[in-house]
Scaffold this active site. Structure first.
Site, PDB file in Angstrom:
ATOM      1  N   SER A 182       0.850  -1.183   0.000  1.00  0.00           N
ATOM      2  CA  SER A 182       0.000   0.000   0.000  1.00  0.00           C
ATOM      3  C   SER A 182       0.891   1.241   0.000  1.00  0.00           C
ATOM      4  O   SER A 182       2.015   1.208  -0.483  1.00  0.00           O
ATOM      5  CB  SER A 182      -0.951  -0.020   1.193  1.00  0.00           C
ATOM      6  OG  SER A 182      -2.044   0.851   0.985  1.00  0.00           O
ATOM      7  N   LEU A 186       4.857   0.943  -1.194  1.00  0.00           N
ATOM      8  CA  LEU A 186       5.070   1.143  -2.624  1.00  0.00           C
ATOM      9  C   LEU A 186       5.976   2.328  -2.919  1.00  0.00           C
ATOM     10  O   LEU A 186       6.737   2.308  -3.895  1.00  0.00           O
ATOM     11  CB  LEU A 186       3.733   1.301  -3.344  1.00  0.00           C
ATOM     12  CG  LEU A 186       2.815   0.074  -3.291  1.00  0.00           C
ATOM     13  CD1 LEU A 186       1.617   0.278  -4.201  1.00  0.00           C
ATOM     14  CD2 LEU A 186       3.567  -1.198  -3.677  1.00  0.00           C
ATOM     15  N   GLY A 270       1.423  -0.427   7.966  1.00  0.00           N
ATOM     16  CA  GLY A 270       0.540   0.391   8.784  1.00  0.00           C
ATOM     17  C   GLY A 270       1.228   1.052   9.959  1.00  0.00           C
ATOM     18  O   GLY A 270       2.435   0.875  10.190  1.00  0.00           O
ATOM     19  N   HIS A 444      -3.251  25.780 -21.687  1.00  0.00           N
ATOM     20  CA  HIS A 444      -2.582  24.762 -22.500  1.00  0.00           C
ATOM     21  C   HIS A 444      -1.103  25.142 -22.619  1.00  0.00           C
ATOM     22  O   HIS A 444      -0.778  26.305 -22.797  1.00  0.00           O
ATOM     23  CB  HIS A 444      -3.199  24.705 -23.890  1.00  0.00           C
ATOM     24  CG  HIS A 444      -2.444  23.813 -24.839  1.00  0.00           C
ATOM     25  ND1 HIS A 444      -2.602  22.437 -24.841  1.00  0.00           N
ATOM     26  CD2 HIS A 444      -1.504  24.094 -25.775  1.00  0.00           C
ATOM     27  CE1 HIS A 444      -1.803  21.914 -25.764  1.00  0.00           C
ATOM     28  NE2 HIS A 444      -1.127  22.899 -26.344  1.00  0.00           N
TER      29      HIS A 444
END
Length: 462
Positions: A182, A186, A270, A444
């Site tokens: 996760s 990663l 975690g 753009h």
């Protein structure tokens, strides 16, 4: 010795120092307690050091791709890991020292160094000092979770790295095995692959980043595998052992060899709150089964006069949510502004390259809600800016309520997506319909210019 203050703040992470600043400006006498490193997780072992390392890894990746852009270099790219670490350390030290210097010079704020523990609902002990206040704010953060040996055999006898200790490496692992597919795992997996290590990711679930939509997980897997990262999914019964100088990660997968042998193993599975040694029971403060402090919508605990902010309250494990916790507390206390945790839209990012940004509801959550919804998607191959940069991995996805036309959520996996997505987030906070963005004219060439196009091509979710 007992000292009396208007407020005590436990922890100098993202929420604590700015709250000290607001309270002292309002004339409060404040005590701030920090046990170790000023700046908390983000500055010391989180965002700041990891993103500095990600930047070094990105530079190495671009150097290797020089030929794609017509850049001719001599010889292979080589990493000086000591220099990489030194750069990271310099950035961290500047941030940490800045926070500490600010607090120590702050008029009305007294800084205490040490571990604080409640002795009563309005009192904490720091060493031989007893500090008393009617307002106490807990901001103690979290730390990497390490499974006990009964859950993951070998954690009591085999050397391993965590997301904190790996930051002290000044050498390149030959083969880094990352347990956890996760956000934490990663980022380090791609980073060290780009540094030149062989990398294998081991994940218990059947896909990477399992909290994201399935198409996002598949695209992330494609990004990582394209860079030579090996991924083992459905990996149950994970165990660690030693074989000479190597670390063996035993797995039971649907397919593949039952062992992954590496030089180093990183546990990225975690985090847990730093609440176990706070003496919360002496104050009567309620925690949940994971140790997180239970708070209401304005971050008040069950005990009047005690608040919990940041990672330790389980209401968000990010720098941005921690800082917002400070804003909520300060607004209610000082500005008569009833801000709430439920006012914020859930947002997060995964800083692999290209980054993933997700806001609001996922597609899976929308489907589960039963809401009639519209969805628009665009691959990054259709984004001119991405093509020009040679970074076309990923896609954009937006979700809209079919009846109200309000934006429900969005995901962007692609170059610049972590920045571009904020135009959608701002529209959501402004409670504006999708047509606002659809009719907007963006500059753009940018990544964001394709976002109106995505909203202009909404289709009913099948």
């Amino acid at each position: 010795m007992k000292q009396r203050f208007d407020a005590i703040i436990l922890g100098a992470g993202q929420a604590g120092p700015p709250l000290a600043g607001r309270l002292t400006q309002a004339g409060w006498k404040v005590a701030l307690v920090e046990r170790k490193l000023f700046g908390g997780t983000c500055v010391n072992v989180g965002c700041t050091p990891t993103k500095a390392l990600v930047a070094s890894a990105h530079a190495a990746h671009l150097a290797r791709r020089g030929g794609d852009f017509g850049v001719v270099s001599s010889g292979p790219v080589r990493m000086d890991m000591a220099a990489v670490k030194a750069r990271k350390d310099k950035i961290v030290a500047k941030s940490r020292n800045g926070v500490e210097g600010w607090l120590r010079k702050m008029e009305g704020c007294t800084v205490f160094t040490g571990t604080a523990s409640f002795t009563a609902a309005n009192e904490v002990r720091v060493g031989e000092e007893f500090l008393e206040a009617d307002h106490i704010f807990v901001n103690v953060g979290a730390r990497p979770f390490v499974p006990p040996a009964k859950e993951m055999p070998g954690t009591d006898s085999v050397p391993f790295l965590t997301s904190s200790t790996i930051l002290e490496l000044d050498e390149l692992p030959k083969h880094l095995v990352v347990v956890g597919g996760s956000y934490i795992g990663l980022e380090f997996a791609q980073m060290y692959r780009r540094f030149g290590a062989e990398v294998t990711v081991v994940e218990r679930k059947d896909r990477l980043v399992p909290h994201e939509d399935e198409d996002v997980s598949a695209a992330v897997l494609d990004v990582l595998e394209a860079e030579g990262i090996q991924v083992r999914l459905d990996a149950c019964c994970i165990a660690l052992s030693k074989r000479g100088d190597e670390v063996v990660v035993g797995v039971e997968c649907v397919a593949g060899h039952p062992e992954v042998v590496g030089s180093h193993v990183l546990l990225g599975i975690g985090r847990v709150p730093n609440t176990d040694d706070l003496g919360l029971a002496h104050a009567g403060v309620t925690t949940d089964e994971h140790g997180f402090i239970v708070v209401d919508d304005q971050l008040r605990t069950n005990v009047p006069g005690i608040w919990a902010m940041g990672d330790c309250n389980g209401r968000g494990a990010f720098t941005h949510t921690s800082y917002n916790d400070f804003e909520i507390v300060a607004a209610n206390l000082l500005d008569a502004d009833p801000r709430r945790v439920s006012d914020r839209i859930q947002v997060h990012a995964l800083y692999i390259d290209p980054p993933l940004a997700q806001i609001g509801m996922t597609e899976a959550e929308v489907r589960a809600s039963g809401k009639p919804a519209l969805m628009g998607t665009r691959p990054m191959t259709k984004v001119g800016r991405a093509v020009e940069k040679g970074e076309t991995k990923g896609f954009m996805k937006v979700l809209v309520d079919a009846e109200t036309k309000m934006i429900l959520g969005a995901s962007i996996l692609g170059t610049g997506g972590d920045e571009a997505i904020h135009c959608i987030l701002t529209a959501m906070y402004a409670r504006q319909p999708a047509s606002l963005i659809q009719r907007s004219v963006h500059i753009h060439p940018t990544v964001a210019e394709l976002i109106p196009t995505v909203f202009g091509d909404l289709k009913p979710m099948s």
